[in-house]
Design a protein around this motif. Structure first.
Motif, PDB file in Angstrom:
ATOM      1  N   ASP A   1       0.921  -1.319   0.036  1.00  0.00           N
ATOM      2  CA  ASP A   1       0.014   0.033   0.067  1.00  0.00           C
ATOM      3  C   ASP A   1       0.857   1.187   0.141  1.00  0.00           C
ATOM      4  OD1 ASP A   1      -1.868   1.921   0.290  1.00  0.00           O
ATOM      5  OD2 ASP A   1      -2.857   1.188   2.140  1.00  0.00           O
ATOM      6  N   GLU A   2       0.874   1.996  -0.982  1.00  0.00           N
ATOM      7  CA  GLU A   2       1.829   3.130  -1.187  1.00  0.00           C
ATOM      8  C   GLU A   2       1.589   4.120  -0.246  1.00  0.00           C
ATOM      9  OE1 GLU A   2      -0.487   5.147  -5.077  1.00  0.00           O
ATOM     10  OE2 GLU A   2       0.524   3.248  -5.373  1.00  0.00           O
ATOM     11  N   LYS A   3       0.596   4.357   0.223  1.00  0.00           N
ATOM     12  CA  LYS A   3      -0.070   5.496   1.265  1.00  0.00           C
ATOM     13  C   LYS A   3       0.633   5.167   2.669  1.00  0.00           C
ATOM     14  CE  LYS A   3      -3.783   7.683  -1.073  1.00  0.00           C
ATOM     15  NZ  LYS A   3      -3.024   8.685  -1.579  1.00  0.00           N
ATOM     16  N   ILE A   4       0.495   3.937   2.868  1.00  0.00           N
ATOM     17  CA  ILE A   4       1.061   3.393   4.421  1.00  0.00           C
ATOM     18  C   ILE A   4       2.641   3.521   4.149  1.00  0.00           C
ATOM     19  CG2 ILE A   4       1.240   1.299   5.616  1.00  0.00           C
ATOM     20  CD1 ILE A   4      -1.645   0.653   5.055  1.00  0.00           C
ATOM     21  N   GLU A   5       3.227   2.788   3.210  1.00  0.00           N
ATOM     22  CA  GLU A   5       4.667   2.908   3.173  1.00  0.00           C
ATOM     23  C   GLU A   5       5.225   4.360   3.059  1.00  0.00           C
ATOM     24  OE1 GLU A   5       6.447   0.304   3.542  1.00  0.00           O
ATOM     25  OE2 GLU A   5       4.771  -0.838   3.794  1.00  0.00           O
ATOM     26  N   ALA A   6       4.328   5.106   2.352  1.00  0.00           N
ATOM     27  CA  ALA A   6       5.261   6.620   2.283  1.00  0.00           C
ATOM     28  C   ALA A   6       4.760   7.221   3.583  1.00  0.00           C
ATOM     29  CB  ALA A   6       4.184   7.341   1.208  1.00  0.00           C
ATOM     30  N   LYS A   7       3.948   6.930   4.159  1.00  0.00           N
ATOM     31  CA  LYS A   7       3.736   7.242   5.725  1.00  0.00           C
ATOM     32  C   LYS A   7       4.758   6.786   6.565  1.00  0.00           C
ATOM     33  CE  LYS A   7       0.382   8.418   9.133  1.00  0.00           C
ATOM     34  NZ  LYS A   7      -1.302   8.874   9.255  1.00  0.00           N
ATOM     35  N   ASN A   8       5.241   5.504   6.314  1.00  0.00           N
ATOM     36  CA  ASN A   8       6.325   4.877   7.192  1.00  0.00           C
ATOM     37  C   ASN A   8       7.533   5.593   7.044  1.00  0.00           C
ATOM     38  OD1 ASN A   8       4.520   3.132   8.514  1.00  0.00           O
ATOM     39  ND2 ASN A   8       5.073   1.602   7.050  1.00  0.00           N
TER      40      ASN A   8
END
Length: 109
Positions: free
Chosen positions: A28-35
């Motif tokens: 999930d690109e949004k979750i990984e970007a947030k990480n």
């Protein structure tokens, strides 16, 4: 006997093909970007529009990584992400990132 052998070969070919397709997992690109943003904010202070811009950059990175790129394309993507980070952040911010062991690699790869 030939039909049995042919069926066995086809069965094995389909199972190998199915296993090869399952090895690549999309994230999930949004979750990984947030990480990535959390890891970055531990090293430097990120505020306002800079935070939004970097989040979009990391989403772009993971969107491209979800396309199952070749090794050469992954290296090129990492270079592009690093160049954009260097263009966006100040010299002192980049030094802070480089001083944290493994952070720059995590952000670019």
């Amino acid at each position: 006997m030939k039909n049995l052998l042919g069926a066995l070969v086809l069965f094995l070919a389909f199972t190998v093909n199915a296993n090869a397709q399952e090895t690549f997992k999309k994230v999930d690109e949004k979750i990984e970007a947030k990480n990535n943003m959390v890891a970055l904010s531990e090293a430097i202070t990120v505020e306002g529009t800079l935070s939004d811009d970097l989040t979009r950059l990391f989403e772009y990175k993971f969107r491209n990584l979800n396309e199952n790129l070749s090794a050469e394309r992954k290296i090129e993507l990492a270079k592009v992400i690093e160049a954009k980070l260097r263009a966006t952040l100040s010299q002192t911010q980049m030094e802070s990132i480089e001083n944290k062991k493994g952070l720059l690699k995590k952000l670019t790869n």
